[in-house]
Design a protein around this motif. Structure first.
Motif, PDB file in Angstrom:
ATOM      1  N   MET A   1     -14.816   1.835  -0.832  1.00 40.21           N
ATOM      2  CA  MET A   1     -13.374   1.734  -0.690  1.00 40.21           C
ATOM      3  C   MET A   1     -13.064   1.062   0.642  1.00 40.21           C
ATOM      4  O   MET A   1     -13.650   1.408   1.669  1.00 40.21           O
ATOM      5  CB  MET A   1     -12.750   3.133  -0.752  1.00 40.21           C
ATOM      6  N   ASP A   2     -12.124   0.160   0.607  1.00 37.72           N
ATOM      7  CA  ASP A   2     -11.682  -0.521   1.815  1.00 37.72           C
ATOM      8  C   ASP A   2     -10.918   0.477   2.686  1.00 37.72           C
ATOM      9  O   ASP A   2      -9.925   1.065   2.241  1.00 37.72           O
ATOM     10  CB  ASP A   2     -10.786  -1.697   1.431  1.00 37.72           C
ATOM     11  N   PRO A   3     -11.350   0.709   3.928  1.00 33.71           N
ATOM     12  CA  PRO A   3     -10.697   1.706   4.784  1.00 33.71           C
ATOM     13  C   PRO A   3      -9.239   1.381   5.108  1.00 33.71           C
ATOM     14  O   PRO A   3      -8.493   2.258   5.530  1.00 33.71           O
ATOM     15  CB  PRO A   3     -11.533   1.715   6.061  1.00 33.71           C
ATOM     16  N   LYS A   4      -8.825   0.152   4.878  1.00 36.01           N
ATOM     17  CA  LYS A   4      -7.435  -0.221   5.166  1.00 36.01           C
ATOM     18  C   LYS A   4      -6.566  -0.271   3.914  1.00 36.01           C
ATOM     19  O   LYS A   4      -5.390  -0.613   3.988  1.00 36.01           O
ATOM     20  CB  LYS A   4      -7.405  -1.575   5.873  1.00 36.01           C
ATOM     21  N   ASN A   5      -7.123   0.096   2.771  1.00 33.11           N
ATOM     22  CA  ASN A   5      -6.381   0.068   1.515  1.00 33.11           C
ATOM     23  C   ASN A   5      -5.560   1.351   1.402  1.00 33.11           C
ATOM     24  O   ASN A   5      -6.061   2.414   1.013  1.00 33.11           O
ATOM     25  CB  ASN A   5      -7.343  -0.077   0.343  1.00 33.11           C
ATOM     26  N   ILE A   6      -4.302   1.241   1.715  1.00 32.17           N
ATOM     27  CA  ILE A   6      -3.406   2.403   1.755  1.00 32.17           C
ATOM     28  C   ILE A   6      -3.241   3.029   0.377  1.00 32.17           C
ATOM     29  O   ILE A   6      -3.275   4.255   0.232  1.00 32.17           O
ATOM     30  CB  ILE A   6      -2.041   1.988   2.343  1.00 32.17           C
ATOM     31  N   LYS A   7      -3.063   2.200  -0.645  1.00 32.18           N
ATOM     32  CA  LYS A   7      -2.893   2.732  -2.007  1.00 32.18           C
ATOM     33  C   LYS A   7      -4.121   3.529  -2.442  1.00 32.18           C
ATOM     34  O   LYS A   7      -3.991   4.580  -3.063  1.00 32.18           O
ATOM     35  CB  LYS A   7      -2.650   1.598  -2.998  1.00 32.18           C
ATOM     36  N   ALA A   8      -5.301   3.028  -2.111  1.00 34.83           N
ATOM     37  CA  ALA A   8      -6.529   3.726  -2.502  1.00 34.83           C
ATOM     38  C   ALA A   8      -6.600   5.100  -1.840  1.00 34.83           C
ATOM     39  O   ALA A   8      -6.949   6.090  -2.482  1.00 34.83           O
ATOM     40  CB  ALA A   8      -7.749   2.901  -2.132  1.00 34.83           C
ATOM     41  N   HIS A   9      -6.256   5.167  -0.567  1.00 31.30           N
ATOM     42  CA  HIS A   9      -6.243   6.459   0.136  1.00 31.30           C
ATOM     43  C   HIS A   9      -5.243   7.413  -0.511  1.00 31.30           C
ATOM     44  O   HIS A   9      -5.534   8.582  -0.736  1.00 31.30           O
ATOM     45  CB  HIS A   9      -5.870   6.279   1.607  1.00 31.30           C
ATOM     46  N   TYR A  10      -4.056   6.886  -0.807  1.00 33.03           N
ATOM     47  CA  TYR A  10      -2.999   7.722  -1.379  1.00 33.03           C
ATOM     48  C   TYR A  10      -3.406   8.280  -2.741  1.00 33.03           C
ATOM     49  O   TYR A  10      -3.293   9.489  -2.983  1.00 33.03           O
ATOM     50  CB  TYR A  10      -1.704   6.911  -1.493  1.00 33.03           C
ATOM     51  N   PHE A  11      -3.906   7.409  -3.610  1.00 36.14           N
ATOM     52  CA  PHE A  11      -4.284   7.865  -4.954  1.00 36.14           C
ATOM     53  C   PHE A  11      -5.510   8.767  -4.917  1.00 36.14           C
ATOM     54  O   PHE A  11      -5.619   9.708  -5.710  1.00 36.14           O
ATOM     55  CB  PHE A  11      -4.487   6.675  -5.890  1.00 36.14           C
ATOM     56  N   ARG A  12      -6.425   8.507  -3.998  1.00 35.87           N
ATOM     57  CA  ARG A  12      -7.594   9.381  -3.849  1.00 35.87           C
ATOM     58  C   ARG A  12      -7.132  10.782  -3.411  1.00 35.87           C
ATOM     59  O   ARG A  12      -7.598  11.793  -3.946  1.00 35.87           O
ATOM     60  CB  ARG A  12      -8.563   8.821  -2.831  1.00 35.87           C
ATOM     61  N   ALA A  13      -6.213  10.846  -2.476  1.00 33.31           N
ATOM     62  CA  ALA A  13      -5.706  12.139  -2.003  1.00 33.31           C
ATOM     63  C   ALA A  13      -5.016  12.892  -3.142  1.00 33.31           C
ATOM     64  O   ALA A  13      -5.191  14.107  -3.283  1.00 33.31           O
ATOM     65  CB  ALA A  13      -4.755  11.943  -0.831  1.00 33.31           C
TER      66      ALA A  13
END
Length: 69
Positions: A1-13
């Motif tokens: 996962m790209d550490p700067k991908n905000i959407k990925a962080h949000y959906f993962r959370a």
């Protein structure tokens, strides 16, 4: 996962919360907010995650208290 991908962080959370992985969800949201401190939905999700984590801890404490009576 790209550490700067905000959407990925949000959906993962969100997925972690659904799986009751509260500690991981808080860490993921912290990573999201490190990239974008003004992310409003991330801030809201952090409040929810911390609240659910606390409720989970209280439920677990009650379970173990009953076991050792």
């Amino acid at each position: 996962m790209d550490p700067k991908n905000i959407k990925a962080h949000y959906f993962r959370a969100q997925a972690q919360l659904k799986q009751e992985l509260y500690e991981e969800a808080v860490k993921t949201i912290d990573a999201l907010l490190a990239v974008d401190p003004a992310h409003a939905e991330g801030k809201k999700l952090l409040v929810v995650a911390k609240k659910e984590r606390q409720q989970y801890r209280e439920r677990e404490a009650q379970k173990f208290a009953r076991l050792f009576k």
